[in-house]
Motif scaffolding. Structure first.
Motif, PDB file in Angstrom:
ATOM      1  N   LEU A 139       0.818  -1.190   0.203  1.00  0.00           N
ATOM      2  CA  LEU A 139      -0.037   0.086  -0.197  1.00  0.00           C
ATOM      3  C   LEU A 139       0.905   1.347   0.010  1.00  0.00           C
ATOM      4  CD1 LEU A 139      -2.828   1.394   0.439  1.00  0.00           C
ATOM      5  CD2 LEU A 139      -2.505   1.097   2.709  1.00  0.00           C
ATOM      6  N   ILE A 140       1.690   0.933   0.856  1.00  0.00           N
ATOM      7  CA  ILE A 140       2.574   2.640   0.994  1.00  0.00           C
ATOM      8  C   ILE A 140       3.688   2.607  -0.201  1.00  0.00           C
ATOM      9  CG2 ILE A 140       4.595   3.467   2.517  1.00  0.00           C
ATOM     10  CD1 ILE A 140       3.029   2.257   4.751  1.00  0.00           C
ATOM     11  N   ASN A 141       4.298   1.726  -0.646  1.00  0.00           N
ATOM     12  CA  ASN A 141       5.476   1.607  -1.444  1.00  0.00           C
ATOM     13  C   ASN A 141       4.908   1.329  -3.005  1.00  0.00           C
ATOM     14  OD1 ASN A 141       7.355   2.212   0.537  1.00  0.00           O
ATOM     15  ND2 ASN A 141       7.202   0.372   0.928  1.00  0.00           N
ATOM     16  N   ASN A 142       3.851   0.657  -3.168  1.00  0.00           N
ATOM     17  CA  ASN A 142       3.730   0.273  -4.798  1.00  0.00           C
ATOM     18  C   ASN A 142       2.169   0.861  -5.060  1.00  0.00           C
ATOM     19  OD1 ASN A 142       5.264  -2.060  -3.263  1.00  0.00           O
ATOM     20  ND2 ASN A 142       5.683  -2.162  -5.337  1.00  0.00           N
ATOM     21  N   THR A 143       1.608   1.681  -4.484  1.00  0.00           N
ATOM     22  CA  THR A 143       0.259   2.516  -4.978  1.00  0.00           C
ATOM     23  C   THR A 143       0.540   3.834  -4.732  1.00  0.00           C
ATOM     24  OG1 THR A 143      -0.879   2.788  -2.774  1.00  0.00           O
ATOM     25  CG2 THR A 143      -0.913   0.389  -3.923  1.00  0.00           C
ATOM     26  N   LYS A 144      -0.152   4.687  -5.408  1.00  0.00           N
ATOM     27  CA  LYS A 144      -0.230   6.171  -5.269  1.00  0.00           C
ATOM     28  C   LYS A 144      -1.615   6.666  -4.607  1.00  0.00           C
ATOM     29  CE  LYS A 144       2.575   6.869  -9.344  1.00  0.00           C
ATOM     30  NZ  LYS A 144       2.535   7.561 -10.802  1.00  0.00           N
ATOM     31  N   LEU A 145      -2.313   5.567  -3.952  1.00  0.00           N
ATOM     32  CA  LEU A 145      -3.375   5.827  -3.422  1.00  0.00           C
ATOM     33  C   LEU A 145      -3.356   6.842  -2.147  1.00  0.00           C
ATOM     34  CD1 LEU A 145      -4.642   2.088  -2.878  1.00  0.00           C
ATOM     35  CD2 LEU A 145      -5.830   3.924  -4.518  1.00  0.00           C
ATOM     36  N   ASN A 146      -4.316   7.411  -1.734  1.00  0.00           N
ATOM     37  CA  ASN A 146      -4.252   8.492  -0.739  1.00  0.00           C
ATOM     38  C   ASN A 146      -4.732   7.612   0.485  1.00  0.00           C
ATOM     39  OD1 ASN A 146      -4.559  10.658   1.134  1.00  0.00           O
ATOM     40  ND2 ASN A 146      -6.429  11.291   0.162  1.00  0.00           N
ATOM     41  N   TYR A 147      -3.804   6.947   1.021  1.00  0.00           N
ATOM     42  CA  TYR A 147      -4.273   6.013   2.188  1.00  0.00           C
ATOM     43  C   TYR A 147      -4.432   6.502   3.622  1.00  0.00           C
ATOM     44  CZ  TYR A 147       0.485   5.894   3.062  1.00  0.00           C
ATOM     45  OH  TYR A 147       1.890   6.119   3.493  1.00  0.00           O
ATOM     46  N   THR A 148      -5.006   5.883   4.247  1.00  0.00           N
ATOM     47  CA  THR A 148      -4.702   5.891   5.848  1.00  0.00           C
ATOM     48  C   THR A 148      -4.759   4.466   6.330  1.00  0.00           C
ATOM     49  OG1 THR A 148      -6.120   7.858   6.043  1.00  0.00           O
ATOM     50  CG2 THR A 148      -5.610   6.585   8.090  1.00  0.00           C
ATOM     51  N   LEU A 149      -3.578   4.317   7.129  1.00  0.00           N
ATOM     52  CA  LEU A 149      -3.402   2.939   7.246  1.00  0.00           C
ATOM     53  C   LEU A 149      -3.545   2.752   8.855  1.00  0.00           C
ATOM     54  CD1 LEU A 149      -2.354  -0.034   6.971  1.00  0.00           C
ATOM     55  CD2 LEU A 149      -0.206   0.875   6.979  1.00  0.00           C
ATOM     56  N   MET A 150      -4.690   1.979   9.279  1.00  0.00           N
ATOM     57  CA  MET A 150      -4.841   2.050  10.709  1.00  0.00           C
ATOM     58  C   MET A 150      -4.607   0.924  11.535  1.00  0.00           C
ATOM     59  SD  MET A 150      -6.583   4.753  11.537  1.00  0.00           S
ATOM     60  CE  MET A 150      -7.027   4.253  13.018  1.00  0.00           C
ATOM     61  N   GLN A 151      -3.686   0.838  12.707  1.00  0.00           N
ATOM     62  CA  GLN A 151      -2.904  -0.156  13.242  1.00  0.00           C
ATOM     63  C   GLN A 151      -3.424  -0.343  14.845  1.00  0.00           C
ATOM     64  OE1 GLN A 151       1.108   1.018  12.565  1.00  0.00           O
ATOM     65  NE2 GLN A 151       1.270  -0.524  11.081  1.00  0.00           N
ATOM     66  N   PRO A 152      -4.579  -1.163  14.869  1.00  0.00           N
ATOM     67  CA  PRO A 152      -4.905  -1.572  16.339  1.00  0.00           C
ATOM     68  C   PRO A 152      -4.283  -2.724  16.590  1.00  0.00           C
ATOM     69  CG  PRO A 152      -6.928  -1.752  14.939  1.00  0.00           C
ATOM     70  CD  PRO A 152      -5.392  -1.233  14.028  1.00  0.00           C
ATOM     71  N   CYS A 153      -4.348  -2.853  17.728  1.00  0.00           N
ATOM     72  CA  CYS A 153      -3.530  -4.522  18.238  1.00  0.00           C
ATOM     73  C   CYS A 153      -4.818  -5.245  18.573  1.00  0.00           C
ATOM     74  CB  CYS A 153      -2.586  -4.395  19.426  1.00  0.00           C
ATOM     75  SG  CYS A 153      -1.035  -3.686  18.713  1.00  0.00           S
ATOM     76  N   TRP A 154      -4.968  -5.627  19.852  1.00  0.00           N
ATOM     77  CA  TRP A 154      -6.116  -6.569  20.228  1.00  0.00           C
ATOM     78  C   TRP A 154      -7.218  -5.959  19.952  1.00  0.00           C
ATOM     79  CZ3 TRP A 154      -3.985 -11.195  20.729  1.00  0.00           C
ATOM     80  CH2 TRP A 154      -2.798 -11.300  21.126  1.00  0.00           C
ATOM     81  N   LEU A 155      -8.223  -6.553  19.546  1.00  0.00           N
ATOM     82  CA  LEU A 155      -9.752  -6.343  19.242  1.00  0.00           C
ATOM     83  C   LEU A 155     -10.381  -6.950  20.378  1.00  0.00           C
ATOM     84  CD1 LEU A 155     -10.053  -6.223  15.498  1.00  0.00           C
ATOM     85  CD2 LEU A 155      -9.194  -4.335  17.045  1.00  0.00           C
ATOM     86  N   THR A 156     -11.471  -6.154  21.208  1.00  0.00           N
ATOM     87  CA  THR A 156     -12.233  -6.644  22.238  1.00  0.00           C
ATOM     88  C   THR A 156     -13.618  -6.369  21.878  1.00  0.00           C
ATOM     89  OG1 THR A 156     -12.426  -4.648  23.722  1.00  0.00           O
ATOM     90  CG2 THR A 156     -10.300  -6.589  23.813  1.00  0.00           C
ATOM     91  N   GLU A 157     -14.432  -6.939  22.538  1.00  0.00           N
ATOM     92  CA  GLU A 157     -16.015  -6.819  22.485  1.00  0.00           C
ATOM     93  C   GLU A 157     -16.670  -5.776  23.365  1.00  0.00           C
ATOM     94  OE1 GLU A 157     -17.647  -7.988  20.093  1.00  0.00           O
ATOM     95  OE2 GLU A 157     -16.324  -9.726  19.234  1.00  0.00           O
ATOM     96  N   THR A 158     -15.627  -5.309  24.084  1.00  0.00           N
ATOM     97  CA  THR A 158     -15.983  -4.131  25.124  1.00  0.00           C
ATOM     98  C   THR A 158     -16.610  -2.937  24.711  1.00  0.00           C
ATOM     99  OG1 THR A 158     -13.657  -3.280  25.206  1.00  0.00           O
ATOM    100  CG2 THR A 158     -14.277  -4.778  26.842  1.00  0.00           C
ATOM    101  N   PRO A 159     -17.762  -2.256  25.162  1.00  0.00           N
ATOM    102  CA  PRO A 159     -18.339  -1.080  24.886  1.00  0.00           C
ATOM    103  C   PRO A 159     -17.308  -0.108  24.513  1.00  0.00           C
ATOM    104  CG  PRO A 159     -19.468  -1.713  26.495  1.00  0.00           C
ATOM    105  CD  PRO A 159     -18.230  -2.647  26.550  1.00  0.00           C
ATOM    106  N   GLY A 160     -17.410   0.861  23.542  1.00  0.00           N
ATOM    107  CA  GLY A 160     -16.618   1.832  23.143  1.00  0.00           C
ATOM    108  C   GLY A 160     -16.682   3.005  23.875  1.00  0.00           C
ATOM    109  N   SER A 161     -15.438   3.367  24.592  1.00  0.00           N
ATOM    110  CA  SER A 161     -15.404   4.657  25.411  1.00  0.00           C
ATOM    111  C   SER A 161     -15.473   5.972  24.538  1.00  0.00           C
ATOM    112  CB  SER A 161     -14.068   4.806  26.237  1.00  0.00           C
ATOM    113  OG  SER A 161     -13.042   4.649  25.463  1.00  0.00           O
ATOM    114  N   GLY A 162     -14.997   5.895  23.230  1.00  0.00           N
ATOM    115  CA  GLY A 162     -15.004   7.148  22.568  1.00  0.00           C
ATOM    116  C   GLY A 162     -13.515   7.864  22.606  1.00  0.00           C
TER     117      GLY A 162
END
Length: 213
Positions: A139-162
């Motif tokens: 994505l970063i090196n081989n495209t010209k897309l206007n990207y945003t690359l989001m990197q969360p780690c562990w995903l949980t089912e807990t309610p979002g705090s915002g």
């Protein structure tokens, strides 16, 4: 905006789709099944299997989308190469071929820093990290897309705090709801264009955290 969400049936994709629909966007969501995922006047369904050949994928995607979210994931070790790596790259390639510039990709915390996987106790996710690593490099090196690359780690089912923390140094858990709401927040924010954003749940309101980039 007219938005394509690849992986709308997933845990993050479901919340993301509903949030964007609530904001008035026109959404086309994909899954491998023909049955529509959401009953909403601004929702259209696209039966799309990203393990298919690139030409088949390109033929199904129209050129009138303003943005593409790629939040698809295999959820299995067997699907890492076909979905998380090659499938994601095919969606990037398809977006470029259709002239769609804005591309938001959901990845994995420290995907671009393999040395941190051991430091942060993420060894059990090594194969997942490898698949995301090379998709993100593409994505970063081989495209010209206007990207945003989001990197969360562990995903949980807990309610979002915002509230979140961005550009993190160590991994922590991420509420799926917080991740989805952050994906919404980055859509039109120029501070997120061509940026890699690592994150976990924190104490800063999402909009404020994104505007601090």
């Amino acid at each position: 905006m007219k938005i394509l969400i690849v992986g709308a049936s997933g845990r993050v994709g479901t919340i993301l789709t509903l949030q964007l629909l609530a904001l008035g966007h026109e959404i086309t969501g994909t899954s491998r099944h023909n049955k529509p995922l959401f009953d909403h006047p601004n929702y259209k369904h696209l039966n799309l299997d990203i393990t298919q050949q690139l030409a088949q994928i390109v033929a199904k995607i129209t050129d009138d989308f303003d943005a593409v979210y790629c939040v698809a994931g295999s959820g299995t070790d067997e699907g890492l190469l076909q979905t998380d790596l090659h499938g994601a790259i095919k969606i990037m390639t398809a977006a470029e071929s259709k002239g769609i510039e804005r591309f938001i990709h959901l990845s994995f915390g420290f995907s671009l820093e393999p040395a941190k996987w051991k430091e942060e106790g993420l060894e059990e996710l090594t194969d997942y990290g490898i698949a995301k690593h090379y998709a993100d490099q593409w994505l970063i090196n081989n495209t010209k897309l206007n990207y945003t690359l989001m990197q969360p780690c562990w995903l949980t089912e807990t309610p979002g705090s915002g509230k979140i923390t961005v550009n993190i140094q160590h991994h922590r858990s991420n509420s799926i709801e917080n991740v989805a709401n952050t994906l919404v927040a980055v859509l039109n924010n120029p501070k997120t264009f061509r940026k890699v954003i690592s994150m976990h749940d924190g104490d800063i309101p999402i909009e404020e955290a994104i505007n601090s980039l």
